[in-house]
Design an enzyme around this catalytic site. Structure first.
Site, PDB file in Angstrom:
ATOM      1  N   GLY A   8       0.808  -1.216   0.012  1.00  0.00           N
ATOM      2  CA  GLY A   8      -0.156   0.121  -0.007  1.00  0.00           C
ATOM      3  C   GLY A   8       0.615   1.237  -0.187  1.00  0.00           C
ATOM      4  O   GLY A   8       0.436   2.168   0.697  1.00  0.00           O
ATOM      5  N   GLY A   9       1.858   1.323  -0.690  1.00  0.00           N
ATOM      6  CA  GLY A   9       3.117   2.161  -0.561  1.00  0.00           C
ATOM      7  C   GLY A   9       2.815   3.564  -1.281  1.00  0.00           C
ATOM      8  O   GLY A   9       3.413   4.396  -0.958  1.00  0.00           O
ATOM      9  N   GLY A  11      -0.396   4.822  -1.134  1.00  0.00           N
ATOM     10  CA  GLY A  11      -1.528   5.264  -0.435  1.00  0.00           C
ATOM     11  C   GLY A  11      -0.938   6.389   0.633  1.00  0.00           C
ATOM     12  O   GLY A  11       0.115   6.942   0.693  1.00  0.00           O
ATOM     13  N   LEU A  12      -2.102   6.847   1.582  1.00  0.00           N
ATOM     14  CA  LEU A  12      -2.006   7.880   2.612  1.00  0.00           C
ATOM     15  C   LEU A  12      -0.685   7.763   3.521  1.00  0.00           C
ATOM     16  O   LEU A  12       0.236   8.482   3.455  1.00  0.00           O
ATOM     17  CB  LEU A  12      -3.334   8.110   3.252  1.00  0.00           C
ATOM     18  CG  LEU A  12      -3.231   8.979   4.300  1.00  0.00           C
ATOM     19  CD1 LEU A  12      -3.196  10.387   4.069  1.00  0.00           C
ATOM     20  CD2 LEU A  12      -4.692   8.761   5.217  1.00  0.00           C
ATOM     21  N   GLY A  14       1.565   5.251   3.330  1.00  0.00           N
ATOM     22  CA  GLY A  14       2.689   4.876   2.403  1.00  0.00           C
ATOM     23  C   GLY A  14       3.344   5.955   2.112  1.00  0.00           C
ATOM     24  O   GLY A  14       4.616   5.884   2.142  1.00  0.00           O
ATOM     25  N   TYR A 143     -14.956  -4.736   7.166  1.00  0.00           N
ATOM     26  CA  TYR A 143     -13.615  -4.191   7.398  1.00  0.00           C
ATOM     27  C   TYR A 143     -13.051  -4.649   8.663  1.00  0.00           C
ATOM     28  O   TYR A 143     -12.000  -4.950   8.842  1.00  0.00           O
ATOM     29  CB  TYR A 143     -13.582  -2.775   7.039  1.00  0.00           C
ATOM     30  CG  TYR A 143     -12.166  -1.972   7.186  1.00  0.00           C
ATOM     31  CD1 TYR A 143     -11.564  -2.253   6.099  1.00  0.00           C
ATOM     32  CD2 TYR A 143     -11.795  -1.424   8.286  1.00  0.00           C
ATOM     33  CE1 TYR A 143     -10.237  -1.735   5.989  1.00  0.00           C
ATOM     34  CE2 TYR A 143     -10.635  -0.932   8.172  1.00  0.00           C
ATOM     35  CZ  TYR A 143      -9.748  -1.092   7.222  1.00  0.00           C
ATOM     36  OH  TYR A 143      -8.506  -0.256   7.157  1.00  0.00           O
ATOM     37  N   LYS A 147      -9.986  -7.056   9.741  1.00  0.00           N
ATOM     38  CA  LYS A 147      -8.569  -6.512  10.474  1.00  0.00           C
ATOM     39  C   LYS A 147      -8.658  -6.942  11.768  1.00  0.00           C
ATOM     40  O   LYS A 147      -7.447  -7.324  12.404  1.00  0.00           O
ATOM     41  CB  LYS A 147      -8.953  -5.019  10.719  1.00  0.00           C
ATOM     42  CG  LYS A 147      -8.951  -4.075   9.437  1.00  0.00           C
ATOM     43  CD  LYS A 147      -7.251  -4.027   8.935  1.00  0.00           C
ATOM     44  CE  LYS A 147      -7.089  -3.163   7.853  1.00  0.00           C
ATOM     45  NZ  LYS A 147      -5.697  -3.188   7.320  1.00  0.00           N
ATOM     46  N   PRO A 170      -4.015   2.781  14.256  1.00  0.00           N
ATOM     47  CA  PRO A 170      -4.259   4.218  14.393  1.00  0.00           C
ATOM     48  C   PRO A 170      -5.560   4.772  14.681  1.00  0.00           C
ATOM     49  O   PRO A 170      -6.525   3.754  14.298  1.00  0.00           O
ATOM     50  CB  PRO A 170      -3.516   4.623  13.008  1.00  0.00           C
ATOM     51  CG  PRO A 170      -3.319   3.378  12.334  1.00  0.00           C
ATOM     52  CD  PRO A 170      -3.866   2.214  13.071  1.00  0.00           C
ATOM     53  N   LYS A 194     -15.296  18.890  -0.594  1.00  0.00           N
ATOM     54  CA  LYS A 194     -16.710  19.566  -0.780  1.00  0.00           C
ATOM     55  C   LYS A 194     -16.532  21.138  -0.574  1.00  0.00           C
ATOM     56  O   LYS A 194     -17.218  21.901  -1.231  1.00  0.00           O
ATOM     57  CB  LYS A 194     -17.711  19.071   0.192  1.00  0.00           C
ATOM     58  CG  LYS A 194     -18.146  17.763  -0.100  1.00  0.00           C
ATOM     59  CD  LYS A 194     -19.381  17.115   1.015  1.00  0.00           C
ATOM     60  CE  LYS A 194     -19.467  15.735   0.405  1.00  0.00           C
ATOM     61  NZ  LYS A 194     -20.445  15.100   1.522  1.00  0.00           N
TER      62      LYS A 194
END
Length: 330
Positions: A8-9, A11-12, A14, A143, A147, A170, A194
């Site tokens: 997931g490197g 992503g947020l 990563g 989800y 996890k 987290p 938005k």
């Protein structure tokens, strides 16, 4: 030589890890070690739902350490609509990564969980002992269960094979490289997008829900530093909550006010109270984290408004790519 593979490197978290590794001095507390290689893998490197592709990735990079961030993620309404998809795909991803880490003799594996793994009916604050003490909130059913199984597997791999597997929990994460897609973003990036559109179009800024729920938010780059600390110094199979303190809970209304300020939105905004709020609050204790860091760690969380300013600035500067988000960080 150590090779750290980050799933997931792109992503947020990563990308926050990449930022820290690229900007902290080599050999420093949060920098990379001399001779250490960091690989930030994405779905282009292999589909982690597929055991053969997962194994091929491990054989290619030969990681000695893995920070496992890859997941199928989404906002509240996406989670509610696709419970089985979130359950099954995340179970496949996690099982393949843990099994490959075992068979390929990875020295250490840290997986990223979420506070949504905790029971809906639970005494607060949340702490690491309460993960399996009741069913999770219905809105995160798939989800959360997927996890939770990572924690179960970590213990099983340690007991049967002696694997050094652990996990981090987290609280709500935000920062540059977040998923700002309007349909399935989490609360801060969705509201930032938005608000930005309302400013650009001169239209009202309407926020879903009442604005009353409370949350703890952690800046992605702060979280990245804590992952580096875990990589170096945390070898307990028991998970650890990575979070600001309970006294730093903020309401969605406070978050919205800060976003309005950061974006420079001058119009009026309102709350659509017909939309679901999700859980009202789920405060988590960072007592274990502070104890393990120690009183002389020097670690400090970035003030919320400063972190939000950095995130909004990144979003605006990268709007053309950031606005579409990333549906998968696998």
């Amino acid at each position: 030589m150590a090779v750290v593979l980050v799933t997931g490197g792109t992503g947020l978290v990563g990308q926050a890890l990449k930022h820290v590794i690229d900007t902290e001095p080599e050999g420093s507390k949060y920098g990379k070690l001399k001779g250490e290689t960091w690989i930030f893998a994405s779905s282009a490197d292999g589909d982690l739902r597929d055991p053969a592709q997962t194994l091929a990735m491990y054989e290619k990079y030969k990681p000695t350490h893995v920070i496992h961030l890859a997941a199928l993620v989404g906002g509240l309404f996406k989670n509610m609509k696709y419970k089985l998809t979130f359950l099954r795909e995340n179970i496949l991803i996690n099982d393949n990564v843990l099994h490959a880490s075992h068979t390929q003799k990875t020295t250490k594996l840290i997986s990223c969980l979420s506070t949504c793994v905790f029971p809906d009916a639970v005494t607060y604050p949340l702490d690491e002992t309460k993960i399996h003490s009741g069913p999770p909130h219905e809105s995160n059913f798939g989800y959360a269960h997927a996890k939770r199984m990572v924690d179960v597997q970590n213990h099983a791999y340690k007991e049967e094979f002696g694997c050094n597997f652990t996990s981090a929990i987290p609280t709500n994460i935000f920062g540059p490289h977040d998923n700002y897609d309007l349909e399935d973003a989490h609360v801060i990036p969705a509201l930032v997008h938005k608000c930005y559109l309302a400013k650009q179009n001169g239209t009202p800024f309407i926020v879903s829900g009442t604005g009353k729920p409370l949350r703890q938010f952690i800046f992605s780059r702060d979280l990245a530093k804590l992952f580096v600390w875990m990589l170096r110094d945390y070898d307990d199979v028991e998970p650890i909550i990575l979070s600001v303190g309970e006294d730093e809970e903020v309401s969605i209304k406070q978050v919205t006010d800060a976003i309005v300020k950061a974006v420079g939105f001058k119009g009026e905004y309102s709350f659509d109270t017909t939309r679901a709020d999700g859980q009202f609050r789920k405060p988590a204790s960072n007592k274990k984290l502070l104890e393990r860091l120690g009183p002389n760690s020097g670690f400090q969380f970035t003030p919320f408004e400063e972190a939000l300013d950095i995130s909004v600035k990144w979003f605006i500067e990268n709007y053309d790519t950031a606005r579409t988000g990333m549906k998968k960080k696998a």
